[in-house]
Design a protein around this motif. Sequence first.
Motif, PDB file in Angstrom:
ATOM      1  N   MET A 124      46.114  36.330  36.107  1.00 46.72           N
ATOM      2  CA  MET A 124      44.683  36.050  36.216  1.00 46.72           C
ATOM      3  C   MET A 124      44.061  37.065  37.172  1.00 46.72           C
ATOM      4  N   GLU A 125      42.766  37.211  37.031  1.00 45.70           N
ATOM      5  CA  GLU A 125      42.049  38.127  37.901  1.00 45.70           C
ATOM      6  C   GLU A 125      42.282  37.769  39.369  1.00 45.70           C
ATOM      7  N   ASP A 126      42.330  36.464  39.608  1.00 47.46           N
ATOM      8  CA  ASP A 126      42.511  36.001  40.974  1.00 47.46           C
ATOM      9  C   ASP A 126      43.856  36.432  41.568  1.00 47.46           C
ATOM     10  N   ASP A 127      44.857  36.509  40.715  1.00 48.21           N
ATOM     11  CA  ASP A 127      46.177  36.947  41.182  1.00 48.21           C
ATOM     12  C   ASP A 127      46.117  38.397  41.645  1.00 48.21           C
ATOM     13  N   VAL A 128      45.423  39.193  40.848  1.00 48.95           N
ATOM     14  CA  VAL A 128      45.312  40.610  41.187  1.00 48.95           C
ATOM     15  C   VAL A 128      44.586  40.748  42.518  1.00 48.95           C
ATOM     16  N   SER A 146      43.682  56.040  45.349  1.00 52.52           N
ATOM     17  CA  SER A 146      44.403  56.781  44.315  1.00 52.52           C
ATOM     18  C   SER A 146      44.218  56.146  42.936  1.00 52.52           C
ATOM     19  N   ASP A 147      44.548  54.871  42.813  1.00 50.95           N
ATOM     20  CA  ASP A 147      44.560  54.243  41.489  1.00 50.95           C
ATOM     21  C   ASP A 147      43.167  53.964  40.953  1.00 50.95           C
ATOM     22  N   VAL A 148      42.273  53.547  41.826  1.00 48.39           N
ATOM     23  CA  VAL A 148      40.937  53.185  41.348  1.00 48.39           C
ATOM     24  C   VAL A 148      40.003  54.385  41.392  1.00 48.39           C
TER      25      VAL A 148
ATOM     26  N   LYS B  44      51.952  52.081  34.688  1.00 49.86           N
ATOM     27  CA  LYS B  44      50.607  52.303  34.169  1.00 49.86           C
ATOM     28  C   LYS B  44      49.871  50.972  33.989  1.00 49.86           C
ATOM     29  N   GLY B  45      50.627  49.967  33.546  1.00 52.61           N
ATOM     30  CA  GLY B  45      50.029  48.645  33.337  1.00 52.61           C
ATOM     31  C   GLY B  45      49.502  48.053  34.630  1.00 52.61           C
ATOM     32  N   VAL B  46      50.328  48.116  35.687  1.00 55.96           N
ATOM     33  CA  VAL B  46      49.913  47.589  36.987  1.00 55.96           C
ATOM     34  C   VAL B  46      48.660  48.317  37.462  1.00 55.96           C
ATOM     35  N   VAL B  50      44.839  46.856  38.412  1.00 57.01           N
ATOM     36  CA  VAL B  50      44.162  47.040  39.691  1.00 57.01           C
ATOM     37  C   VAL B  50      42.810  47.715  39.471  1.00 57.01           C
ATOM     38  N   LYS B  51      42.831  48.717  38.640  1.00 63.33           N
ATOM     39  CA  LYS B  51      41.608  49.475  38.410  1.00 63.33           C
ATOM     40  C   LYS B  51      40.546  48.609  37.746  1.00 63.33           C
ATOM     41  N   ALA B  52      40.971  47.870  36.730  1.00 70.19           N
ATOM     42  CA  ALA B  52      40.017  47.020  36.021  1.00 70.19           C
ATOM     43  C   ALA B  52      39.412  45.997  36.982  1.00 70.19           C
TER      44      ALA B  52
END
Lengths: 196, 277
Positions: A124-128, A146-148, B44-46, B50-52
């Motif tokens: 779920m979004e909340d988990d992230v 880096s990732d975002v 890539k999935g992780v 995070v990005k989304a």
Amino acid sequence: MREENKRRKEFEDIAMEHLDSLFSMAIRLVFNKEAAEDLVQETYLKAYRFFDTFQKGTNIKAWLFKILRNTFINKYRKTVNLPSEIFYEDVESVNSNLSYKQESDSAELTDTLETKYNDLGSLMEDDVKRAIDSLPIEYKEAILLSDVEELSYNDIAEITNVPIGTVKSRLNRGRKLLQKSLWEYAKDRGFIKRGK
Amino acid sequence: MVCVEAIKYLYEFLDKEIDKSQYPIIKEHLDNCFECRQRYEFEKGVRSLVKAFCLNTTAPAYLHSKIIEGLGSVDAEISENKDIQAISEQKVTRAVFSPRFYAVAASILLLIAGGVFYYANYYNYNNDFISIVDNAVKNHVVAVNDNLVFNEKTSVVSNVNKYFGNNINNTLRNSSPLLNAEQIRIVGGVPVKLCGTSSPCVVFDKGGNKLSLQIIRNSSFPIRNLERVKLGPKEFYIGNRRGFNSVVWEEDGSTYCLTSDINKNEILRFAATLTSR
């Protein structure tokens, strides 16, 4: 007056488009909408005052993130627990010696990567959110940048004021921590059907 | 290429930071090794999760207009400062290019002979309030942020340390009080430009707040336009620019200026502890 308008317009043109990025980072740092708004506003005003010191042609996003970070540290230094670099670097070097094989042989990784990958979809979004927010701040910022934001190691090193090697090891360790907690949340939620 | 190596460079590969020569080698390995490709897809999935999630967080619309409004007030502040500067410059210009020949000669002589002294008067009589507090705030921001980099080597702080030697603990991480009045007193021979950006400036921490102390030598004490506060036996003057508070006081012919964004009472109290012997 015309000169000021020019400066203002230039700033608005190149800086304001990063508002969402800065806000998104700010809220992951302070966990509170109002505080994040204040932090972002302060960042922009500070950036505008110092716009003359910005080197044209360099990455303005990185520059803004740096100001955001410094503003955050100045404001919240009392409450933020900045890590002692040496301690973390030591941990890093130990862990990076683990080879992939050794790692996958370890107990926590008994599930195949394939199930793991499929399980990500059930989070779920909340988990992230929880997984990101619970990361130690230096890992969190490295991962987000880096990732975002897809900034280069070089830019991240510049923003966080550490050598590139440290950026790499923070990303390494941070991503592993993040994966681990995501995986655990997925398990907790019971979405994972084992032995299927 | 073996798996261990491919995995070792996996993050750099994903982050597009890998050496160009390495890129095709790793790509080839990922294309051909099922296990490593799985790992790659997982990473890539992780990442996309995070990005989304983060891209989903957007700033509220009013924040944009609030900031634009704020930029306007910064502009107003800047042009206000410029006006004041323009007025003082005008005064000087008029004096130098006066039609009366003498005045020109006298001014030039005064400029040459008076040197720093003239400069001092120029500041004190025209805009002492502006220059002292404004420069203090400017120095403070520069020193604290060091042009937005915390770098003790290139910052104003290190300049100061040249003169102060080991008397000052400049480790910003250490908590305060780092200084007492004895430690910050200037001992002879310190070149200090009056009110200029090169006034010695010491930054230190007080319970997490950054404060900077600037020492302005040989200036006559500015009082106009500054709020006066008496605390114990000592008189302080307090000014506020750009949201920073500055406390100004005089001691032994030097003007000290303590600047920070902490509140007025707190900064005053702290200034008082610096002056008490």
